[in-house]
Every structure is written in C-alpha cells, then in structure tokens.
Design a protein around this motif. Structure first.
Motif, PDB file in Angstrom:
ATOM      1  N   TRP A  97       0.807  -1.210   0.000  1.00 33.41           N
ATOM      2  CA  TRP A  97       0.000   0.000   0.000  1.00 33.41           C
ATOM      3  C   TRP A  97       0.845   1.267   0.000  1.00 33.41           C
ATOM      4  CZ3 TRP A  97      -4.507  -0.235  -1.885  1.00 33.41           C
ATOM      5  CH2 TRP A  97      -5.283  -1.386  -1.736  1.00 33.41           C
ATOM      6  N   THR A  98       2.033   1.215   0.584  1.00 31.55           N
ATOM      7  CA  THR A  98       2.933   2.365   0.496  1.00 31.55           C
ATOM      8  C   THR A  98       3.291   2.635  -0.955  1.00 31.55           C
ATOM      9  OG1 THR A  98       3.861   2.035   2.711  1.00 31.55           O
ATOM     10  CG2 THR A  98       5.211   3.263   1.143  1.00 31.55           C
ATOM     11  N   ASP A  99       3.591   1.578  -1.706  1.00 29.58           N
ATOM     12  CA  ASP A  99       3.933   1.733  -3.120  1.00 29.58           C
ATOM     13  C   ASP A  99       2.746   2.235  -3.936  1.00 29.58           C
ATOM     14  OD1 ASP A  99       6.525   0.920  -2.708  1.00 29.58           O
ATOM     15  OD2 ASP A  99       6.197  -1.146  -3.366  1.00 29.58           O
ATOM     16  N   LEU A 100       1.566   1.669  -3.688  1.00 26.81           N
ATOM     17  CA  LEU A 100       0.396   2.070  -4.465  1.00 26.81           C
ATOM     18  C   LEU A 100       0.000   3.511  -4.180  1.00 26.81           C
ATOM     19  CD1 LEU A 100      -1.811  -1.164  -4.285  1.00 26.81           C
ATOM     20  CD2 LEU A 100      -0.511  -0.282  -6.235  1.00 26.81           C
ATOM     21  N   PHE A 101       0.074   3.928  -2.922  1.00 27.46           N
ATOM     22  CA  PHE A 101      -0.229   5.321  -2.594  1.00 27.46           C
ATOM     23  C   PHE A 101       0.805   6.253  -3.221  1.00 27.46           C
ATOM     24  CE2 PHE A 101      -3.508   3.858   0.016  1.00 27.46           C
ATOM     25  CZ  PHE A 101      -4.142   4.879   0.686  1.00 27.46           C
ATOM     26  N   ARG A 102       2.071   5.844  -3.178  1.00 23.75           N
ATOM     27  CA  ARG A 102       3.125   6.670  -3.771  1.00 23.75           C
ATOM     28  C   ARG A 102       2.888   6.846  -5.265  1.00 23.75           C
ATOM     29  NH1 ARG A 102       7.297   3.603  -2.860  1.00 23.75           N
ATOM     30  NH2 ARG A 102       7.711   4.419  -0.777  1.00 23.75           N
ATOM     31  N   GLN A 103       2.483   5.776  -5.930  1.00 18.57           N
ATOM     32  CA  GLN A 103       2.195   5.868  -7.362  1.00 18.57           C
ATOM     33  C   GLN A 103       1.056   6.839  -7.645  1.00 18.57           C
ATOM     34  OE1 GLN A 103       1.513   1.885  -8.900  1.00 18.57           O
ATOM     35  NE2 GLN A 103       3.366   1.103  -7.883  1.00 18.57           N
ATOM     36  N   GLY A 104       0.162   6.981  -6.684  1.00 19.86           N
ATOM     37  CA  GLY A 104      -0.956   7.912  -6.829  1.00 19.86           C
ATOM     38  C   GLY A 104      -0.659   9.297  -6.300  1.00 19.86           C
ATOM     39  N   VAL A 172      -6.908  -4.451   6.974  1.00 17.20           N
ATOM     40  CA  VAL A 172      -6.063  -3.371   6.460  1.00 17.20           C
ATOM     41  C   VAL A 172      -6.779  -2.654   5.318  1.00 17.20           C
ATOM     42  CG1 VAL A 172      -3.898  -2.848   5.260  1.00 17.20           C
ATOM     43  CG2 VAL A 172      -3.906  -4.426   7.210  1.00 17.20           C
ATOM     44  N   GLY A 173      -7.572  -3.404   4.558  1.00 19.26           N
ATOM     45  CA  GLY A 173      -8.380  -2.784   3.504  1.00 19.26           C
ATOM     46  C   GLY A 173      -9.316  -1.729   4.059  1.00 19.26           C
ATOM     47  N   HIS A 174      -9.848  -1.957   5.258  1.00 20.40           N
ATOM     48  CA  HIS A 174     -10.682  -0.932   5.893  1.00 20.40           C
ATOM     49  C   HIS A 174      -9.846   0.300   6.245  1.00 20.40           C
ATOM     50  CE1 HIS A 174     -14.410  -3.048   5.989  1.00 20.40           C
ATOM     51  NE2 HIS A 174     -13.968  -4.034   6.740  1.00 20.40           N
ATOM     52  N   HIS A 175      -8.597   0.094   6.622  1.00 18.98           N
ATOM     53  CA  HIS A 175      -7.730   1.245   6.890  1.00 18.98           C
ATOM     54  C   HIS A 175      -7.475   2.027   5.606  1.00 18.98           C
ATOM     55  CE1 HIS A 175      -4.632   3.731   8.639  1.00 18.98           C
ATOM     56  NE2 HIS A 175      -3.799   3.350   7.690  1.00 18.98           N
ATOM     57  N   VAL A 176      -7.287   1.321   4.521  1.00 19.65           N
ATOM     58  CA  VAL A 176      -7.108   1.992   3.229  1.00 19.65           C
ATOM     59  C   VAL A 176      -8.340   2.830   2.909  1.00 19.65           C
ATOM     60  CG1 VAL A 176      -6.828   1.630   0.742  1.00 19.65           C
ATOM     61  CG2 VAL A 176      -5.496   0.247   2.361  1.00 19.65           C
ATOM     62  N   GLN A 177      -9.519   2.276   3.163  1.00 19.67           N
ATOM     63  CA  GLN A 177     -10.752   3.045   2.951  1.00 19.67           C
ATOM     64  C   GLN A 177     -10.771   4.293   3.816  1.00 19.67           C
ATOM     65  OE1 GLN A 177     -13.371  -0.203   3.972  1.00 19.67           O
ATOM     66  NE2 GLN A 177     -14.052  -0.451   1.852  1.00 19.67           N
ATOM     67  N   GLN A 178     -10.292   4.175   5.036  1.00 22.25           N
ATOM     68  CA  GLN A 178     -10.221   5.329   5.931  1.00 22.25           C
ATOM     69  C   GLN A 178      -9.268   6.378   5.375  1.00 22.25           C
ATOM     70  OE1 GLN A 178     -12.027   5.889   8.538  1.00 22.25           O
ATOM     71  NE2 GLN A 178     -10.980   7.543   9.636  1.00 22.25           N
ATOM     72  N   LEU A 180      -8.448   6.862   2.320  1.00 20.26           N
ATOM     73  CA  LEU A 180      -8.980   7.443   1.083  1.00 20.26           C
ATOM     74  C   LEU A 180     -10.235   8.277   1.307  1.00 20.26           C
ATOM     75  CD1 LEU A 180      -8.561   4.363  -1.315  1.00 20.26           C
ATOM     76  CD2 LEU A 180      -7.116   6.415  -1.191  1.00 20.26           C
ATOM     77  N   GLY A 181     -10.734   8.306   2.542  1.00 21.93           N
ATOM     78  CA  GLY A 181     -11.921   9.090   2.854  1.00 21.93           C
ATOM     79  C   GLY A 181     -13.223   8.386   2.525  1.00 21.93           C
ATOM     80  N   ILE A 182     -13.149   7.113   2.128  1.00 21.13           N
ATOM     81  CA  ILE A 182     -14.351   6.376   1.746  1.00 21.13           C
ATOM     82  C   ILE A 182     -15.213   6.076   2.960  1.00 21.13           C
ATOM     83  CG2 ILE A 182     -15.186   4.210   0.757  1.00 21.13           C
ATOM     84  CD1 ILE A 182     -12.589   4.184  -0.940  1.00 21.13           C
ATOM     85  N   SER A 183     -14.593   5.625   4.040  1.00 20.56           N
ATOM     86  CA  SER A 183     -15.345   5.230   5.236  1.00 20.56           C
ATOM     87  C   SER A 183     -16.182   6.382   5.778  1.00 20.56           C
ATOM     88  CB  SER A 183     -14.387   4.719   6.316  1.00 20.56           C
ATOM     89  OG  SER A 183     -13.662   3.603   5.858  1.00 20.56           O
ATOM     90  N   GLU A 184     -15.583   7.561   5.816  1.00 20.46           N
ATOM     91  CA  GLU A 184     -16.295   8.732   6.350  1.00 20.46           C
ATOM     92  C   GLU A 184     -17.507   9.061   5.505  1.00 20.46           C
ATOM     93  OE1 GLU A 184     -15.406  13.420   7.543  1.00 20.46           O
ATOM     94  OE2 GLU A 184     -13.800  12.138   6.764  1.00 20.46           O
ATOM     95  N   GLN A 185     -17.354   9.002   4.177  1.00 24.62           N
ATOM     96  CA  GLN A 185     -18.481   9.295   3.298  1.00 24.62           C
ATOM     97  C   GLN A 185     -19.603   8.282   3.501  1.00 24.62           C
ATOM     98  OE1 GLN A 185     -17.453  10.096  -0.876  1.00 24.62           O
ATOM     99  NE2 GLN A 185     -15.330  10.410  -0.241  1.00 24.62           N
ATOM    100  N   VAL A 186     -19.231   7.010   3.655  1.00 24.75           N
ATOM    101  CA  VAL A 186     -20.243   5.975   3.841  1.00 24.75           C
ATOM    102  C   VAL A 186     -20.966   6.160   5.165  1.00 24.75           C
ATOM    103  CG1 VAL A 186     -20.598   3.495   4.185  1.00 24.75           C
ATOM    104  CG2 VAL A 186     -19.094   4.307   2.350  1.00 24.75           C
ATOM    105  N   GLU A 187     -20.235   6.491   6.216  1.00 29.48           N
ATOM    106  CA  GLU A 187     -20.874   6.672   7.524  1.00 29.48           C
ATOM    107  C   GLU A 187     -21.850   7.844   7.500  1.00 29.48           C
ATOM    108  OE1 GLU A 187     -20.911   4.758  10.309  1.00 29.48           O
ATOM    109  OE2 GLU A 187     -20.015   3.419   8.835  1.00 29.48           O
TER     110      GLU A 187
END
Length: 292
Positions: A97-104, A172-178, A180-187
């Motif tokens: 996830w460090t690599d994928l975030f860095r790529q983004g 950890v996927g839930h942390h990634v959602q956090q 990316l701001g996805i979890s907050e929008q869903v809540e």
C-alpha cells in the motif's frame, strides 16, 4: 504461503498481558470487522458470548466512565511464531500500500495492529474476542485475538495460513478506505438512511475491503512470490464460510438479504477475485457497481 524470512512490521503491539490497547472507551467511533456478522448471527450459541451485549457494543451502545489512558503495548516476543506471521503479513501490506499510494501521489499512513486476548480497550469502545478481527477507524488500529484463527479452522471450516493472511489484509483494507476518505463518506450516508439502506452500504464497504485484500495479494505475489499451491483456494473458502448467507444458514436461520452487512459468500469470493486478478484499486469500486 511463503512468508518466513520476510520483513516483519514494527507496528505490532502485544496487549495480550492486559497492558496498552487503544486509548479510551469512546462511544460512537464504530468498528468495521470481518467477524462482526458472526456475533449477530451465531452469538452465544457458537462463541459463548451474549449477542445482545456485543451488538450493543457494535452499534455504539455501552456506558461507563472511560478508563485511564495508557501507552502503547510492547512488541510481541521474538519467539512467538504466530505473532511473527501476523507481523510479516502486516509488513507485506505496508509495502504494497505504500507503493500504491506513492504511485498515486499520496502518502500511506501505516496502521497499528494490536494483539489481544479476550477483551481490549479501543478508541471505538470495548472489543471482544467474539467480534473477530476488527478495525477501529478512530485510532486507526487493527485488533485481533489470535484464537480467531482456531475458530476459523475448527468452527467455520476455513483453515490455512493464506486464509489467515486474507483476514488481516481485509482489515487493512478498511484502513485503506479510511485513508482514502471512503469510510467517512459511507458513515455520513448511512446516518441519513433507513436500516436496510445502511446495511446495503455496509455490504459495499465490506466487499471493497475484500477486493483490496485481493489487490494486496496480487502485488505481493508479483514482488515477493508469496503464493503456494492451494493458497487462493484457502482464501476463497474463507470468503465462502463468512458470507452473510452462509452464516445465517449455519446458525439455523432463514436467509434474510435485507439484514446482510458483509455480502453473500459468492459476492465476497467475486470481489476478492476481482482484486487479485486485476491488482487495481479502481477495479474495486463496489459503490458504482450495478451488481455485486
């Protein structure tokens, strides 16, 4: 799964002796966990815990004064093989996830993982072993009682080290959602919705975490060749065993789709497969998918 000898994470805290844990006994933070549906459906009959008590915790109930804040728990012992496994899987998710975030063009903030036994204090409230592994977005920590792996093997029929790794990668996927701001929008959206609509959004959130677990496996395999024969089948079997429909059936209950919060067995398998085959975060957009 080929994991021995790989890097171990320094982000693992060992609260099994009763020290440390998430700070506070806060209410309303909410937890997102792979095992939460187990409590609601199987409860005391399977895991020996009062389901009403646990459901109260999961929905923000509870009470009592917050306990004194404590510091982080120590690292697990160096000779603890199961802790080494968890630490190695967590490290692998960190690398991917460090690599994928860095790529983004972004920076990935690594979560902590807390080992506990029986119960634990978290910033989202009281955690119990019967909840299964869970992620608390308030303190950005994954919590796991390692006895859950025995539950997976002996009670749910989902053995195997890669099945165990899938569980960690899902949280950890839930942390990634956090991140990316996805979890907050869903809540926020769930708070404005009916119970059935809120459940449907939870399903999409959980299936996306399954897909993110597959994304991790895809990139970990390319980078470190971690998969052995039968590993993917282990993860697919675990996804099948923890589908909402499978858990309702195993509890001797009627299958009620409106009550689903994690997705059916077929849906969980499908989205994990999407992630591991594509390796693409964009492919995990469960919220835009017409069918799950």
């Amino acid at each position: 799964m080929r994991w021995e000898g790989n890097r171990e994470s320094s982000n693992v805290e060992d609260a099994r002796s009763g020290g440390g844990g998430g700070g506070g006994f806060g209410i309303g933070g909410g937890t997102i966990g792979i095992g939460t549906i187990v409590i609601a459906l199987v409860g005391g009959a399977l895991l020996g815990v009062n389901p009403l008590t646990l459901l109260s915790m999961l929905t923000g109930g509870g009470g009592g004064a917050p306990p004194a804040q404590t510091g982080p728990a120590p690292a697990p012992p160096a000779n603890d093989q199961m802790a080494k496994f968890v630490s190695t899987v967590l490290a692998d998710t960190e690398d991917v996830w460090t690599d994928l975030f860095r790529q983004g063009g972004a920076t990935y903030k690594q979560p902590k993982l807390v080992l506990f036994r029986g119960s634990v204090r978290t910033a989202c409230g009281a955690g119990q072993a019967a909840m299964g592994p869970f992620y608390c977005p308030t303190d950005q920590k994954v919590y796991i009682d390692l006895s859950f792996y025995e539950t997976m093997k002996n009670r749910l029929g989902a053995p195997g080290d890669f099945a165990q790794a899938y569980v960690i990668a899902h949280e950890v996927g839930h942390h990634v959602q956090q991140e990316l701001g996805i979890s907050e929008q869903v809540e926020r959206a769930r708070a404005r919705s009916s119970q059935a609509q809120a459940n449907a959004m939870s399903v999409r959130l959980e299936l996306q975490a399954d897909c993110f677990a597959g994304v991790w496996a895809n990139h970990a395999q390319k980078a470190r060749n971690i998969l052995e024969q039968g590993d993917i089948e282990e993860a697919m079997n675990a996804a099948q065993k923890i589908g909402d429909d499978a858990l309702q059936q195993s509890a001797g209950r009627a299958v009620v789709p409106e009550s689903f919060t994690h997705g059916t067995s077929a849906q969980r398998q499908r989205w994990f497969t999407t992630g591991i085959q594509s390796g693409s975060v964009k492919a995990c957009d469960t919220f835009s998918a017409r069918t799950l």
